[in-house]
Design an enzyme around this catalytic site. Structure first.
Site, short mmCIF file in Angstrom:
data_model
loop_
_atom_site.label_atom_id
_atom_site.label_comp_id
_atom_site.label_asym_id
_atom_site.label_seq_id
_atom_site.Cartn_x
_atom_site.Cartn_y
_atom_site.Cartn_z
N TYR A 140 0.74 -3.54 -63.44
CA TYR A 140 0.88 -2.99 -64.80
C TYR A 140 1.85 -3.88 -65.56
CZ TYR A 140 1.57 0.70 -68.38
OH TYR A 140 1.64 1.43 -69.55
N LYS A 168 -3.37 -4.41 -65.55
CA LYS A 168 -3.49 -3.65 -66.80
C LYS A 168 -2.51 -4.30 -67.77
CE LYS A 168 -1.72 0.96 -68.03
NZ LYS A 168 -1.89 0.99 -69.47
C1 LIG Z 1 2.81 0.26 -75.24
C2 LIG Z 1 1.97 1.43 -74.85
O1 LIG Z 1 2.49 2.48 -74.60
N1 LIG Z 1 0.68 1.23 -74.77
C3 LIG Z 1 -0.26 2.27 -74.43
C4 LIG Z 1 -1.32 2.40 -75.48
O2 LIG Z 1 -2.23 3.39 -75.09
C5 LIG Z 1 -0.69 2.76 -76.81
O3 LIG Z 1 -0.12 4.04 -76.72
C6 LIG Z 1 -1.72 2.75 -77.92
O4 LIG Z 1 -2.32 1.48 -77.97
C7 LIG Z 1 -1.10 3.10 -79.28
O5 LIG Z 1 -0.27 2.06 -79.72
C8 LIG Z 1 -0.94 1.97 -73.12
O6 LIG Z 1 -1.19 0.62 -72.98
C9 LIG Z 1 -0.07 2.48 -72.01
C10 LIG Z 1 -0.81 3.22 -71.02
O7 LIG Z 1 -1.99 3.10 -70.91
C11 LIG Z 1 -0.10 4.17 -70.20
O8 LIG Z 1 0.09 5.27 -70.65
O9 LIG Z 1 0.28 3.83 -69.08
#
Ligand SMILES: CC(=O)N[C@@H]([C@@H](O)[C@H](O)[C@H](O)CO)[C@@H](O)CC(=O)C(=O)O
Length: 305
Positions: A140, A168
Site C-alpha cells: 500500500y 495499491k
Molecule cells: C489519500 C486517500 O485517502 N485516498 C483514498 C481515496 O479513496 C480518496 O479518499 C478519494 O480519492 C477522495 O480523494 C484511497 O486511495 C485510500 C483507500 O483506498 C483506503 O481507504 O485505504
C-alpha cells in the site's frame, strides 16, 4: 508467473468505512450489514481496515473484530483484502496471522508510520508480514500520509517474490502508476487509489481500483469500469466527470469520512460517527449533504449497472 489467482482481485474494491455503535465501539453488526449491502450490489471486493477504514485509529482487537465481521458475512462471496499495516511490526504480524486464520484472501500494508524509516526498515517490516502467512501481499503506497516514497528499485525487488502480487497506489501520479506496472510486470497487479482518476489509472495500466468514495457510490465506479471494458471511452469519461464533481462536494465537508458515513446513515446504513480526529458533518450542513445524497442516488439510478 504468480501462483495465486490474480483475477479475483480485479475490478472494484470498496475501501470499507469503519462501523461503530453509538458509544463509538466497533459494531460487528453494522459492519456485517454494510458488507452485505456491497455484496448485494455486486461489488467485487472489500479492503478492510485501510485509510477509509480508520485502521490506524483502532487497536489490534478492534481491527480483528471488524475483519471477523466482514469474513463471517461475505467472506465466501467477495474478495477480502485485510489491511494489516500498523506502526509496529509486531502488531502488523499479529494482524497478518489473524487475517489468514479468518480466511482473508490477501493482506496489504502501508509502511510503518510516524518515524521516517530507511527503505531497508520498510522492506524488513513488510517482509515480516509476508513471511508470517501463506497469503498474497499487496503493498500500500500512500506517500502523502506515510511520508515514505517507495522507489522503483524496492518495488521491483519486492514484486519478484511470488507472494507479492500487487501494489495499491494512492499517490496522484499516473506516471508513477504506469512505471510501477511496468516494473512489476504483467502478472503484478496495480490498483488505482485516487478515485478522481479511476479511468486515468485504468487507461494507463491499473488492473482495478480500491477507493473510499466507492463506498457511497460503488455503482458509479462499476459503470465507469463497464464502459471502459466495453471500449465506450466517451461514456466512461462522462461518468468519471460526474463522480469527480460529487467527490469535490464531499471533500468540502470538515472530513470526507464523516460526510460519507453520514450519507450511508441517510440510507439506513448506520455506521456511527467517524472516529476523532475526523469530524462529523456539522448540524448546519446536514441539509446540504442530504441534497448531495439525492444527487448521487439519482445518478446511481441513471447508471443502471
Ligand atoms: C489519500 C486517500 O485517502 N485516498 C483514498 C481515496 O479513496 C480518496 O479518499 C478519494 O480519492 C477522495 O480523494 C484511497 O486511495 C485510500 C483507500 O483506498 C483506503 O481507504 O485505504
Amino acid at each position: 508467473m504468480k501462483t495465486y489467482d490474480l483475477e479475483r482481485f480485479k475490478g472494484i474494491t470498496v475501501a470499507m468505512y469503519s462501523c461503530y455503535d453509538e458509544k463509538g465501539e466497533v459494531s460487528k453488526e453494522a459492519a456485517k450489514k454494510l458488507a452485505r449491502h456491497y455484496a448485494n450490489i455486486g461489488v467485487n471486493g472489500l479492503y478492510v481496515g485501510g485509510s477509509s477504514g480508520e485502521g490506524m485509529l483502532q487497536n489490534v482487537e478492534e481491527r480483528k473484530q471488524t475483519l471477523e465481521a466482514v469474513m463471517e458475512e461475505v467472506g465466501q462471496e467477495m474478495t477480502i483484502i485485510a489491511h494489516v499495516g500498523a506502526p509496529s511490526t509486531r502488531d502488523s504480524v499479529e494482524l497478518s496471522k489473524h487475517a489468514e486464520q479468518v480466511g482473508a484472501h490477501a493482506i496489504s500494508a502501508v509502511p510503518s508510520i510516524y518515524y521516517r524509516l530507511s527503505p531497508q526498515s520498510v522492506e524488513h517490516h513488510w517482509q515480516q508480514m509476508i513471511d508470517s502467512t501463506s497469503l498474497p501481499f499487496i503493498i500500500y503506497h500512500i506517500p502523502q500520509t506515510t511520508g515514505f516514497q517507495l522507489s522503483k528499485a524496492l518495488l521491483t525487488k519486492m514484486a519478484a517474490q511470488d507472494k507479492v502480487i500487487g501494489v495499491k497506489i494512492s499517490a496522484e501520479s499516473t506516471f508513477e502508476l504506469q512505471q510501477f506496472k511496468a516494473a512489476g510486470g504483467d502478472d503484478f497487479l496495480v490498483f488505482n487509489g485516487p478515485d478522481e482518476q479511476y479511468l486515468a489509472g485504468r487507461s494507463i495500466g491499473a488492473d482495478g481500483g480500491i477507493g473510499g468514495t466507492y463506498g457511497v457510490m460503488p455503482e458509479l465506479f462499476m459503470k465507469i469500469e463497464q464502459c471502459y471494458v466495453e471500449g465506450k471511452t466517451e461514456e466512461a469519461r462522462k461518468w468519471q466527470f460526474i463522480v469527480n464533481d460529487l467527490i469535490a462536494e464531499l471533500l468540502s465537508f470538515p472530513s470526507l469520512y464523516g460526510a460519507c458515513k453520514q450519507i450511508l446513515k441517510l440510507r439506513g446504513l448506520n455506521t456511527g460517527e467517524a472516529r476523532l480526529p475526523f469530524l462529523p458533518v456539522p448540524e448546519a450542513e446536514i441539509s446540504r449533504l442530504e441534497a448531495i445524497n439525492e444527487k448521487i442516488l439519482s445518478y446511481i439510478n441513471q447508471a443502471q449497472v
